[in-house]
Design an enzyme around this catalytic site. Sequence first.
Site, mmCIF file in Angstrom:
data_model
loop_
_atom_site.group_PDB
_atom_site.id
_atom_site.type_symbol
_atom_site.label_atom_id
_atom_site.label_comp_id
_atom_site.label_asym_id
_atom_site.label_seq_id
_atom_site.Cartn_x
_atom_site.Cartn_y
_atom_site.Cartn_z
ATOM 1 N N ASP A 69 0.860 -1.174 0.000
ATOM 2 C CA ASP A 69 0.000 0.000 0.000
ATOM 3 C C ASP A 69 0.902 1.231 0.000
ATOM 4 O O ASP A 69 2.114 1.123 0.099
ATOM 5 C CB ASP A 69 -0.971 -0.040 1.175
ATOM 6 N N SER A 70 0.314 2.397 -0.123
ATOM 7 C CA SER A 70 1.116 3.610 -0.335
ATOM 8 C C SER A 70 1.593 4.253 0.960
ATOM 9 O O SER A 70 2.444 5.126 0.935
ATOM 10 C CB SER A 70 0.272 4.633 -1.075
ATOM 11 N N GLY A 71 1.018 3.837 2.079
ATOM 12 C CA GLY A 71 1.375 4.440 3.360
ATOM 13 C C GLY A 71 0.447 5.567 3.765
ATOM 14 O O GLY A 71 0.450 5.999 4.915
ATOM 15 N N GLY A 72 -0.349 6.060 2.840
ATOM 16 C CA GLY A 72 -1.213 7.211 3.109
ATOM 17 C C GLY A 72 -2.196 6.973 4.245
ATOM 18 O O GLY A 72 -2.343 7.803 5.136
ATOM 19 N N PHE A 73 -2.851 5.827 4.216
ATOM 20 C CA PHE A 73 -3.875 5.531 5.218
ATOM 21 C C PHE A 73 -3.264 5.500 6.616
ATOM 22 O O PHE A 73 -3.823 6.062 7.566
ATOM 23 C CB PHE A 73 -4.545 4.191 4.892
ATOM 24 N N CYS A 83 -13.838 -28.082 8.715
ATOM 25 C CA CYS A 83 -12.581 -27.424 8.322
ATOM 26 C C CYS A 83 -11.437 -28.435 8.232
ATOM 27 O O CYS A 83 -11.284 -29.298 9.092
ATOM 28 C CB CYS A 83 -12.228 -26.327 9.319
ATOM 29 N N GLN A 125 -11.574 7.216 -5.592
ATOM 30 C CA GLN A 125 -12.138 7.858 -4.410
ATOM 31 C C GLN A 125 -13.455 8.515 -4.798
ATOM 32 O O GLN A 125 -13.956 8.274 -5.888
ATOM 33 C CB GLN A 125 -11.132 8.870 -3.831
ATOM 34 N N ASP A 131 -8.052 -7.417 0.948
ATOM 35 C CA ASP A 131 -7.117 -7.570 2.066
ATOM 36 C C ASP A 131 -7.808 -7.057 3.299
ATOM 37 O O ASP A 131 -8.617 -6.127 3.228
ATOM 38 C CB ASP A 131 -5.836 -6.757 1.840
ATOM 39 N N GLY A 162 -11.684 4.255 0.141
ATOM 40 C CA GLY A 162 -12.715 5.003 0.863
ATOM 41 C C GLY A 162 -13.945 4.204 1.213
ATOM 42 O O GLY A 162 -14.995 4.771 1.510
ATOM 43 N N ASP A 198 -2.809 8.265 -2.004
ATOM 44 C CA ASP A 198 -4.058 9.023 -2.105
ATOM 45 C C ASP A 198 -4.429 9.576 -0.748
ATOM 46 O O ASP A 198 -3.810 9.240 0.258
ATOM 47 C CB ASP A 198 -5.195 8.150 -2.664
HETATM 48 ZN ZN LIG Z 1 -9.738 -24.983 10.929
#
Ligand SMILES: [Zn+2]
Length: 376
Positions: free
Chosen positions: A92-96, A304, A189, A266, A216, A146
């Site tokens: 990511d860009s680091g902005g957030f 699972c 955005q 993500d 956003g 951004d």
């Molecule tokens: Zn599991």
Amino acid sequence: MTAFAFDLLATDKNARRGRVTTAHGTFETPCFMATATAATVKAMTVDMVKATGAELAICNTYHLMLRPTPERVAELGGLHKFMNWQGPILTDSGGFQVMSLSGLCKMNEDGAIFQSHVDGSRHELTPERSMDIQRLLDSNITMCLDECTKNGASHEEAATSMRRSMRWAERCRKAFVRREGYGQFGIVQGSVYADLREESIKALTELDFEGFGIGGLAIGEGQEMMFNVLDFTIPHVQADKPRYMMGCGTPSDIVGSVQRGIDMFDCVMPTRSGRTGKGFIKRGSLNIRNARHARDPRPLDESCTCPTCQNYSRAYLHHLFRCEEILGAMLLTQHNLHYYQNLMKELRGAIEAGTLDDYVADFHENQALGDVAAVG
Ligand SMILES: [Zn+2]
């Protein structure tokens, strides 16, 4: 060398089944990234992460620019080598994080000046510096810097903020060093306003990025509003490029977003929850710290196939969490990551088979059941 590419393999209504090719291999979409913020998926080894089925890792520019610094990572051969992850990496860009984590943060047209949350030191993050950092890290997918428009912004505030992000996107595109097998995504955005989202997409389309981030969203607007925004946003985004819904979400958010044409996700949810005792299961979720699990010899989820569910009982996991043993966080994180990756695998299969609507109906039916009754 391999060119950066997105192949659309199948569709089911608006949902898409695809494959992204990078210089460090491919990943199947819709995908959920392994969240490796500080070049590590918390509590997991790389082998454990790979075994869950994750193919793409996301690392964080803000954290890595402070420690150990991008220059040091570059000196040591780049992120893939540094963290022993040979597959594709997105940064990511680091902005957030500059806006949400750092101390004093001043934003202006040039970028952001902020104080490190680690030691209070002053740093500058401009579109150009963010691109430079992501190149030094050797990230396969570079995200534009951004401005994250806050939830609840007025139309005027959202327009001003979005237009600054679009000017930054142009600077990011100029600063991006093109390399075979590497791509750069622009970020849409415009908050909850259809006209602004459309204007943003138009600006990004002209810059011809390799993919689109949808920014956003998943910032407190609620699922109904989020889906509503996707409904009017996605039809304007080019179909031949991957779409990444940033920071999303719950299993139900992901299912609904895949139905609306999102390819990449993500979120810290499965890993963070894994450390605090929340487990994701077919029938919703559970809190392993609750007393109802203390004598339960059954696995977290009987359906699972993850190593945690194959080898350990709810009672044992409950004991580990009650004693604050590190293994508890490891085993629950492993299960949660497996749950998310299995969800993506099933979604991909349903799109290929053209049975996504049935799959989603089943998914919600199971979630609504809630956890199995306690034993004893
Ligand atoms: Zn599991």
